[in-house]
Design a protein around this motif. Structure first.
Motif, short mmCIF file in Angstrom:
data_model
loop_
_atom_site.label_atom_id
_atom_site.label_comp_id
_atom_site.label_asym_id
_atom_site.label_seq_id
_atom_site.Cartn_x
_atom_site.Cartn_y
_atom_site.Cartn_z
N VAL A 50 0.86 -1.19 0.00
CA VAL A 50 0.00 0.00 0.00
C VAL A 50 0.89 1.23 0.00
O VAL A 50 1.82 1.34 0.81
CB VAL A 50 -0.93 0.02 1.23
CG1 VAL A 50 -1.80 1.27 1.21
CG2 VAL A 50 -1.80 -1.24 1.24
N LEU A 127 1.01 -6.42 5.71
CA LEU A 127 0.96 -5.09 5.09
C LEU A 127 2.37 -4.54 4.91
O LEU A 127 3.20 -4.59 5.80
CB LEU A 127 0.14 -4.13 5.97
CG LEU A 127 0.14 -2.65 5.56
CD1 LEU A 127 -0.51 -2.48 4.19
CD2 LEU A 127 -0.56 -1.80 6.61
N LEU A 239 -7.58 -0.97 6.07
CA LEU A 239 -6.36 -1.65 5.63
C LEU A 239 -6.30 -3.07 6.16
O LEU A 239 -5.82 -3.98 5.47
CB LEU A 239 -5.14 -0.85 6.10
CG LEU A 239 -4.93 0.51 5.44
CD1 LEU A 239 -3.72 1.23 6.06
CD2 LEU A 239 -4.73 0.34 3.95
#
Length: 619
Positions: A50, A127, A239
């Motif tokens: 991201v 992530l 997220l």
């Protein structure tokens, strides 16, 4: 995953099949995207990259720190000095190769989780959060770095502030060019702590209007304040959902493949003329026959056939008189004999005046088939037909080979990302076909009259020999018999008349004048009737012979047209059709002609069941 691999294989096969005639820029972009997809799949889908992208002063770094829950990125005046991205990783295992691929410097990588976090960060495990340089920086290297990473990350979060959210550099420079990636984009309106509640709603409404105008109706908007903490937890929850569902990686890849497919499709027609079968074939044969003088030749041969028939089948006394009179004109008879000999051996040879008509006939047929195709395909149709017209070129060598012919029975692996990675950095034809260059052939310009010479040779070989029919000989025999009988009857009449005048009594029927008249007049009448019937039979026979000669000549013309024009055109149309069908999934690149990629279950679809785009998760 299987669906993604199938689309990659389809794109690869489409390039193998039609790359020489597709837009070069589209081919290059597609190969670059396929190489990117191969690398990304090799690195696995367990981690989601991201990126926070924004302009100077938008508060990207502050938001980056707020999401991480710790001060990592430098905030303030020093921020524009960096030209590299900052990375924060939740769960370090397996992230190094991904960061290496992203080219994030080793000294700008941070692992977020530690033993002190317990399970607080578990929901974000997987992530990889990037803080990118400012996309509006005055430093070119900063903008280059942003452009590079925007093409590589899985999810893009565009951070804007109330003062510059309508900046044209953002909308025209980036957002409007990323409409195909609206499923993996999110806009964060930062610094809402500087606005009142009504002003926040007004900014969000106006930003929504701008995004809709950019064609990004699916992109969600999240208002946050990185300094005060407003909306940060909502963003973290979003997220978490993205990371846990793991749909962003495949969604981004699907978007890239969609763009590649659209670029390739732009170099193809929606369909082929005649569904792949060249149109105007019959008209081409008729035009070529006319251009090479076939109708005129048929008229000459028909006229010669009738002249010879009248000469052979006419009333015997008239024929004898005609030959007698002709014998009295020796010079004219010799000239006529020479003319007849030349006519008998006449062939349909295209004169210089007729050869432009051959070129026009071919160009008309080629235009009907080439004009509906894109420019590069149309040019190949004309080039290959021009090459095929060269008498020195074998008709088989003039055809464009079928792309799938070399590997129709060969199985290709479609499971696992390694199948894509094997071809990275080079173009490996899916069908094992050599790369072809449009219009490739001899270095010399094709002879524009080559096809006319081929037609000359082929028509000259057609057997136009005339064989006297049996019934002509039969009629000639009867005419001679009737002529002899008429002469005999005339002699009889004279003899019977003289005998009666002299008072001689001839014995039996020999003295019968009526019988002699019947024989003489009957033979003359029979000869005339037979001559008239023969004239009708001659017309009928001439029509039959003309039809047979026309068939032979047209077959010769059609054979040349099929070998030198229709066949080459069909081979280009077949290559275009195969490229289009493989690209659209109407033909499987792995299972051979007729198979459909949709016939196999899609693991990616099963894995992504129940997931939605980012826009739907952030109402």
């Amino acid at each position: 995953m299987t669906d993604v691999m199938g689309r990659v294989a389809a794109l690869s096969a489409a390039l193998d099949c039609g790359a020489p005639w597709l837009p070069p820029e589209a081919v290059k972009n597609t190969r670059d995207r396929m190489e990117h997809v191969g690398h990304r799949l090799d690195l696995g889908t367990e981690r989601t990259v991201v990126a926070l992208v924004g302009a100077t002063g938008s508060g990207k770094s502050s938001l980056f720190n707020a999401i991480a829950g710790m001060d990592i990125a430098a905030v303030g005046a020093r921020r524009p000095l960096t030209k590299s991205a900052m990375a924060c990783v939740w769960g370090e295992f397996g992230s190094q190769s991904l960061l290496d691929w992203l080219k994030v410097p080793a000294d700008r990588r941070m692992t977020r989780e530690s033993v002190l976090d317990a399970d607080d960060q578990a929901a974000l495990h997987g992530l990889v959060l990037l803080d990118l340089p400012d996309h509006d920086s005055t430093e070119v290297v900063h903008r280059v770095e942003v452009d590079r990473l925007v093409r590589m990350v899985d999810l893009m979060i565009w951070v804007v502030d109330p003062q510059k959210y309508a900046d044209n550099a953002l909308h025209a420079g980036y957002l409007q060019k990323l409409t195909s990636h609206d499923g993996v984009m999110l806009v964060v309106l930062n610094q809402v702590d500087k606005l009142g509640p009504d002003e926040v709603e007004t900014c969000v409404t106006d930003l929504r209007r701008l995004l809709d105008g950019d064609g990004l109706g699916r992109v969600g908007i999240v208002p946050v304040s990185a300094t005060r903490g407003d909306g940060v937890e909502e963003l973290r929850a979003l997220l978490c959902e993205v990371v846990q569902d793991r749909f962003a990686v495949l969604e981004r890849i699907e978007s890239d493949l969609d763009i590649a497919a659209e670029e390739i499709a732009a170099g193809l027609a929606a369909s082929e003329p005649g569904s792949g079968q060249p149109v105007s074939q019959e008209k081409l044969v008729q035009d070529l026959a006319a251009a090479t003088g076939v109708p005129a030749l048929l008229d000459v041969l028909s006229a010669e056939h009738r002249r010879r028939g009248k000469e052979k089948l006419g009333w015997a006394p008239a024929s004898l008189l005609s030959r007698f009179l002709a014998s009295r004109r020796p010079q004219a008879g010799a000239a006529e004999t020479r003319l007849r000999a030349e006519t008998a051996s006449l062939k349909a040879l295209a004169s210089p005046a007729q050869r432009p008509a051959v070129r026009l006939a071919v160009e008309a047929m080629v235009a009907d088939n080439a004009d509906p195709l894109p420019t590069r395909w149309a040019a190949e149709v004309r080039a290959i037909v021009a090459r095929a017209g060269d008498p020195a070129v074998s008709p088989q060598d003039a055809l464009l080979p079928a792309a799938g012919a070399a590997s129709a029975g060969r199985a290709r692996s479609s499971s696992g990302a390694s199948a894509v990675s094997q071809g990275r950095g080079r173009h490996t034809p899916a069908y094992g076909m050599p790369m072809l260059t449009p219009g490739a052939g001899t270095s010399e310009a094709p002879d524009p009259d080559g096809l006319a010479r081929v037609l000359d040779t082929r028509l000259t070989a057609v057997d136009l020999t005339f064989t006297v029919p049996v019934w002509w000989r039969v009629v000639q025999a009867f005419q001679q018999i009737f002529c002899g009988a008429a002469v005999l009857g005339l002699v009889w009449v004279v003899a019977a008349g003289l005998g009666q005048a002299a008072g001689l009594d001839l014995p039996g029927v020999l003295g019968s004048l009526p019988a002699a008249l019947v024989l003489a007049l009957g033979s003359v009448a029979a000869g005339l009737v037979l001559a008239l019937l023969s004239r009708w039979w001659l017309i009928t026979g001439d029509a039959t012979r003309r039809s047979e000669l026309e068939r032979r000549l047209h077959e010769a013309v059609a054979e040349v047209a099929a070998e030198r024009v229709v066949g080459p055109v069909r081979s280009v149309l077949a290559r275009h059709r195969e490229t289009r069908q493989v690209l659209l999934g109407e033909r499987s690149p792995s299972a051979g002609p007729g198979a459909s990629p949709e016939s196999q279950p899609s693991n990616a679809a099963q894995q992504g069941a129940g997931t939605e785009p980012v826009a739907a998760l952030s109402s």
